[in-house]
Design a protein around this motif. Sequence first.
Motif, PDB file in Angstrom:
ATOM      1  N   UNK A  64      -6.254 -14.535   6.371  1.00 30.29           N
ATOM      2  CA  UNK A  64      -4.937 -14.530   6.065  1.00 30.29           C
ATOM      3  C   UNK A  64      -4.079 -13.868   7.393  1.00 30.29           C
ATOM      4  N   UNK A  65      -2.821 -14.583   7.488  1.00 29.01           N
ATOM      5  CA  UNK A  65      -2.038 -13.940   8.727  1.00 29.01           C
ATOM      6  C   UNK A  65      -1.080 -13.029   8.118  1.00 29.01           C
ATOM      7  N   UNK A  66      -1.129 -11.945   8.467  1.00 23.36           N
ATOM      8  CA  UNK A  66      -0.013 -11.022   7.766  1.00 23.36           C
ATOM      9  C   UNK A  66       0.769 -10.294   8.766  1.00 23.36           C
ATOM     10  N   UNK A  67       1.937 -10.052   8.503  1.00 23.70           N
ATOM     11  CA  UNK A  67       2.897  -9.581   9.491  1.00 23.70           C
ATOM     12  C   UNK A  67       3.298  -8.363   8.906  1.00 23.70           C
ATOM     13  N   UNK A  85      -0.197  -9.346  -5.886  1.00 22.39           N
ATOM     14  CA  UNK A  85       0.006 -10.319  -4.665  1.00 22.39           C
ATOM     15  C   UNK A  85      -1.068 -10.351  -4.028  1.00 22.39           C
ATOM     16  N   UNK A  86      -1.916  -9.224  -3.738  1.00 17.97           N
ATOM     17  CA  UNK A  86      -3.051  -9.275  -2.654  1.00 17.97           C
ATOM     18  C   UNK A  86      -4.449 -10.072  -3.638  1.00 17.97           C
ATOM     19  N   UNK A  87      -4.263  -9.829  -4.887  1.00 15.15           N
ATOM     20  CA  UNK A  87      -5.304 -10.540  -5.750  1.00 15.15           C
ATOM     21  C   UNK A  87      -5.045 -11.915  -5.712  1.00 15.15           C
ATOM     22  N   UNK A  88      -3.797 -12.506  -5.883  1.00 12.06           N
ATOM     23  CA  UNK A  88      -3.499 -13.965  -5.749  1.00 12.06           C
ATOM     24  C   UNK A  88      -3.974 -14.493  -4.207  1.00 12.06           C
ATOM     25  N   UNK A 111       5.675  -9.496   0.233  1.00  8.65           N
ATOM     26  CA  UNK A 111       4.900  -8.518  -0.488  1.00  8.65           C
ATOM     27  C   UNK A 111       3.326  -8.439  -0.570  1.00  8.65           C
ATOM     28  N   UNK A 112       2.794  -9.039   0.352  1.00  5.60           N
ATOM     29  CA  UNK A 112       1.259  -9.456   0.096  1.00  5.60           C
ATOM     30  C   UNK A 112       0.484  -8.275  -0.329  1.00  5.60           C
ATOM     31  N   UNK A 113       0.874  -7.053   0.115  1.00  2.00           N
ATOM     32  CA  UNK A 113       0.006  -5.958  -0.150  1.00  2.00           C
ATOM     33  C   UNK A 113       0.155  -5.304  -1.613  1.00  2.00           C
ATOM     34  N   UNK A 171       1.560  -1.414   6.651  1.00  4.28           N
ATOM     35  CA  UNK A 171       0.187  -1.582   6.398  1.00  4.28           C
ATOM     36  C   UNK A 171      -0.497  -1.094   5.219  1.00  4.28           C
ATOM     37  N   UNK A 172      -1.479  -1.846   4.832  1.00  2.00           N
ATOM     38  CA  UNK A 172      -2.346  -1.444   3.728  1.00  2.00           C
ATOM     39  C   UNK A 172      -3.992  -1.819   3.922  1.00  2.00           C
ATOM     40  N   UNK A 173      -4.653  -0.677   3.285  1.00  2.00           N
ATOM     41  CA  UNK A 173      -6.120  -1.130   3.264  1.00  2.00           C
ATOM     42  C   UNK A 173      -6.515  -2.374   2.732  1.00  2.00           C
ATOM     43  N   UNK A 174      -5.722  -3.183   1.727  1.00  2.00           N
ATOM     44  CA  UNK A 174      -5.875  -4.372   1.467  1.00  2.00           C
ATOM     45  C   UNK A 174      -5.883  -5.355   2.354  1.00  2.00           C
ATOM     46  N   UNK A 175      -5.324  -4.990   3.531  1.00  2.00           N
ATOM     47  CA  UNK A 175      -5.230  -6.130   4.359  1.00  2.00           C
ATOM     48  C   UNK A 175      -6.554  -6.148   5.386  1.00  2.00           C
ATOM     49  N   UNK A 176      -7.375  -5.559   5.444  1.00  2.00           N
ATOM     50  CA  UNK A 176      -8.485  -5.640   6.061  1.00  2.00           C
ATOM     51  C   UNK A 176      -9.267  -6.831   5.670  1.00  2.00           C
ATOM     52  N   UNK A 177      -9.539  -6.914   4.140  1.00  2.00           N
ATOM     53  CA  UNK A 177     -10.185  -7.741   3.789  1.00  2.00           C
ATOM     54  C   UNK A 177      -9.572  -9.019   3.768  1.00  2.00           C
ATOM     55  N   UNK A 178      -8.345  -9.127   3.326  1.00  2.00           N
ATOM     56  CA  UNK A 178      -7.308 -10.391   3.580  1.00  2.00           C
ATOM     57  C   UNK A 178      -7.571 -10.977   5.088  1.00  2.00           C
TER      58      UNK A 178
END
Length: 473
Positions: free
Chosen positions: A57-60, A24-27, A18-20, A45-52
Motif C-alpha cells: 500500500x502507498x500511504x500518505x 478501513x485498514x481491514x478493507x 482514513x485508511x488507518x 501515522x498508525x501501527x496498522x500502516x507497517x503491515x499495509x
Amino acid sequence: MSSELELPELLTRAHLIGIGGAGMSGIARILLARGAQVSGSDAKDSRAFLTLRAQGARIEIGQRAENLDSAGGAPSAVVVSTAIKGDNPELAAARERGIPVLHRAEALAGLMEGHRVACIAGTHGKTSTTSMLTVALQHCRLDPSFAIGGDLNESGANAHHGEGGIFVAEADESDGSFLIYSPSVAVVTNVEPDHLDHHGTAEAYVAVFTEFAKRIRPDGVLIVCADDAPAAELAARAEADGVRVRRYGHSVTGHDDAKILSYTPSGDGGVVRISLSGKEIDLKVAVPGEHMAANAVAALLAGTELGAPLDGLADGLAAFGGVRRRFEFKGRAAGVRVYDDYAHHPTEVAAQLHAVRHAAGDGRVVVIFQPHLYSRTKLFATEFAEALSLADEVVVLNVYGAREEPEPGVTGALIAERISGATVHYEPAFDRVVTLACELAEPGDLLVTMGAGDVTQLGPDVLAELDRRSGTD
C-alpha cells in the motif's frame, strides 16, 4: 477460488481516505491480498500502516488532493467512512474529477460477492461474537475471510482474505450502513438504543434492525438472543415475514434453539451448559463474563449454519483468546493487574464490571473510565453512574468527543457526581491520571482502563509508574 475473479472491477485501484481506521485498514488488507493496487491517507501515522505498507500500500500522512495520484494514477474508486466530511480535500477532488466514491460498507459488500456471508450485528457484543465465530471456523479449517472492528489476539489482525468461500463480518448499525449487506446468516445479539446522534430517536434505531432482518437472503437465517426483549420482538417480526429464526438464551423452547441452562465461572473464563437439538453440551469459554458466554453460544449457532461441525466449533471457542481492547490483559506490576476494555455504553460497562468483579477475586476493582461522545454522556449519565458503582474506586476522565463538538456543561463530572457506592475521583487533566491511578491502586487490585477513546494509552504508563514506585524498574 481465484483472487482475480473475486476482486470487483471498481476496486482494482482503490484509494482509502482514513485508511488507518479499524474498518478501513481491514478493507485495505483484503484488497491487497486479492491483488488490488491500494493507496490511502490518514491524519496521523498508525501501527496498522507497517503491515499495509509491507503488503504494497502507498500511504500518505496528511490529506491533500494530490494524494489521489500517489499510486501512479487516478484510482478506480475512492473509499470513505461516515467520519469523512464533505469538505475533505481528497473527497472533494474525487467528486470534482468524477471518480466513483464508495462508502466503506459498499466496498465491503463488493468484497463479499461470491461468498456465503455471515453478518454479526447488535448494540453490544458484535465484535466479540464476530471474533469468536471467526476463530471457531478457523479451528474447523474452513479459512473464512473476515472483517472485524478489533484485532484478534490469535493473529493480531482485524481482517483476512480466506479461501474457504465464507465471509464473516461485523455489521455496523451506527450509521445504518449495514443495510447494504445481504447475509445468509445474520446474528443480532441485542437491540438497545444508541448512536442517536445519527438515528435521532430510539424508534428509528430499532427500525433499522427490522430493515436489516429484511436483507437476509431467502434461504438464510436470523439468529437472535431471546433474553433481550427488543431482539426477541425483532425475531417475531422477522418470522412473521417468513424469515427462518433460531434463538439462544435462557427462555427458548424450540428444538433448533440453544437453551442456556447454566453458567459457571472458571479461572479466567467460564463454562456455559446449553441444550441443543436434544443434547446437553458444556461449552468452555476462555474469556470472563456470562455475556461473553452468550456471545459464544451465538457464534456456535452461526457456525453450524455455515456448515461447521459442532464439536470442532466448541473446541475452537474454548481456544478463543479474546480481542484487542476487550478485557485485554496489559500486564502486572507491584501486585496490580492492569487490563484495557472498550466498553463505552452503560450496558457494556455493567456487564464487563460484573465479569471484572469475579476476575478480581479478593482484590478491589479500580476503573479509569473515559466517557465517549458528548451526546452519549448527556443522555446516559445516570446509567453510566449506576454501572460504574459496581467498582470500588472510579476515576472519571473528561469526555472524548471523537466526531462531536464540545457541548457546554457536558463533562465527565455529569457521571462522577451521580456515582454512589464507590469512591469517585473526577480528573479532567489527562496528564495527571496515571499518577492518580498509581496512588489509588494497591497490591491485589485489578485496574481496568475503560472507554472507546485514548484512555487505552494509559495502561502501559500505569504499569511503568507502578514498577518505578515499587523499585523494580
